[in-house]
Design an enzyme around this catalytic site. Structure first.
Site, mmCIF file in Angstrom:
data_model
loop_
_atom_site.group_PDB
_atom_site.id
_atom_site.type_symbol
_atom_site.label_atom_id
_atom_site.label_comp_id
_atom_site.label_asym_id
_atom_site.label_seq_id
_atom_site.Cartn_x
_atom_site.Cartn_y
_atom_site.Cartn_z
ATOM 1 N N ASP A 55 0.856 -1.188 0.000
ATOM 2 C CA ASP A 55 0.000 0.000 0.000
ATOM 3 C C ASP A 55 0.890 1.236 0.000
ATOM 4 O OD1 ASP A 55 -1.736 2.075 0.456
ATOM 5 O OD2 ASP A 55 -2.854 1.065 2.049
ATOM 6 N N ASN A 81 3.871 3.750 -12.241
ATOM 7 C CA ASN A 81 2.550 4.023 -12.811
ATOM 8 C C ASN A 81 1.503 4.392 -11.765
ATOM 9 O OD1 ASN A 81 0.290 3.467 -15.003
ATOM 10 N ND2 ASN A 81 -0.234 2.232 -13.207
ATOM 11 N N TYR A 139 -3.556 17.083 -6.982
ATOM 12 C CA TYR A 139 -3.080 16.197 -8.042
ATOM 13 C C TYR A 139 -2.129 16.916 -9.000
ATOM 14 C CZ TYR A 139 -3.098 12.985 -12.005
ATOM 15 O OH TYR A 139 -2.716 12.144 -13.029
ATOM 16 N N LYS A 143 1.952 15.985 -9.766
ATOM 17 C CA LYS A 143 2.551 15.647 -11.049
ATOM 18 C C LYS A 143 3.619 16.662 -11.455
ATOM 19 C CE LYS A 143 0.439 11.812 -11.719
ATOM 20 N NZ LYS A 143 1.207 10.546 -11.636
ATOM 21 N N VAL A 170 -7.357 9.229 -20.193
ATOM 22 C CA VAL A 170 -7.655 7.848 -20.581
ATOM 23 C C VAL A 170 -8.904 7.334 -19.880
ATOM 24 C CG1 VAL A 170 -6.726 5.500 -20.630
ATOM 25 C CG2 VAL A 170 -5.195 7.454 -20.960
ATOM 26 N N THR A 172 -10.391 5.433 -17.649
ATOM 27 C CA THR A 172 -10.122 4.628 -16.455
ATOM 28 C C THR A 172 -11.010 5.132 -15.328
ATOM 29 O OG1 THR A 172 -8.395 6.121 -15.619
ATOM 30 C CG2 THR A 172 -7.689 4.347 -17.101
#
Length: 239
Positions: A55, A81, A139, A143, A170, A172
């Site tokens: 985790d 990833n 977020y 990045k 994408v 997801t």
């Protein structure tokens, strides 16, 4: 055949990347957050690929994962990833920034490292004075920080090819199933960078098989240096 480890490969882009690399004959070691994810992952794959569990919201478990990776020997490529988007800021910081840093610092150097960035990174804000696990980051900032670290590392580790990929928006669960890009679109660049042994570029940023440019702040060498020093202090792990 290359030996590859992919974090966050129990679903989404990570799983698609793993499937494509397995089809090409590579040895792929996968990663899942917990045992429940392992069971789900085994139902997707018909082979006996090794799956490591950890985790990444837990610094302790991330360090343990690094030990497990090292027990398997040296990898040709490690793809960072794993990522979270809508979690609280502390979890975003731990999974999207600290986990890639800790695994990079603690795992035996591979030939190639690929970090997963985002076209949202220009919206991030660098505020190193207030950077902490408690404060966390959003977020976009996660990045941005990861991109800065990737570029800094590419200059620091001359014998490792270090690059970042923006997989696009994408379809997801993390992004949106109405997103325009397919899983294949999101994984193609990682597969390409991993599979081509003649590829010798480092310190690059790619989107859909093409080199693009980070936002300007990523290229600031003082910020690169200061970010690494800050994360070293936060984790007490030195790279």
């Amino acid at each position: 055949m290359s030996k590859i480890f992919i974090t966050g490969s129990s679903d989404g882009i990570g799983l698609q990347t793993a499937k494509e690399l397995i089809k090409l004959g590579h040895e792929v070691v996968l990663h899942a957050r917990n045992e429940k994810k392992v069971i789900e992952l085994k139902s997707y794959l018909k082979n006996t690929n090794k799956i490591l569990v950890g985790d990444l919201t837990s610094i302790y478990e991330t360090k343990q994962l690094a030990n497990e990776i090292n027990s398997l020997g040296i990898f040709d490529t490690i793809i960072h990833n794993a990522g979270v988007f809508k979690n609280d800021k502390s979890e975003i910081f731990k999974v999207n920034v600290l986990a890639p840093y800790i695994l990079t610092a603690c795992v035996k150097k591979p030939k190639k490292i690929i970090y997963i960035g985002s076209n949202m990174h220009p919206q991030g804000v660098v505020d190193l004075d207030n950077l902490s696990i408690e404060n966390g980051v959003d977020y976009s900032t996660s990045k941005l920080l990861l991109s800065i670290f990737s570029l800094a590392l590419s200059k620091k580790w001359k014998n490792v090819l270090v690059n970042t990929v923006d997989p696009g928006w994408v379809k997801t669960k993390m992004a949106n199933y109405e997103a325009p890009d397919s899983l294949e679109d999101g994984s193609n660049t990682q597969v390409w960078l991993t599979s081509h042994k003649s590829f010798k570029d480092t310190g690059k940023y790619f989107h859909h098989l093409k080199e693009i440019r980070y936002c300007d702040i990523v290229y600031d060498e003082e910020i690169q240096k200061s970010l690494i020093e800050k994360i070293e202090k936060i984790t007490n792990i030195y790279i």
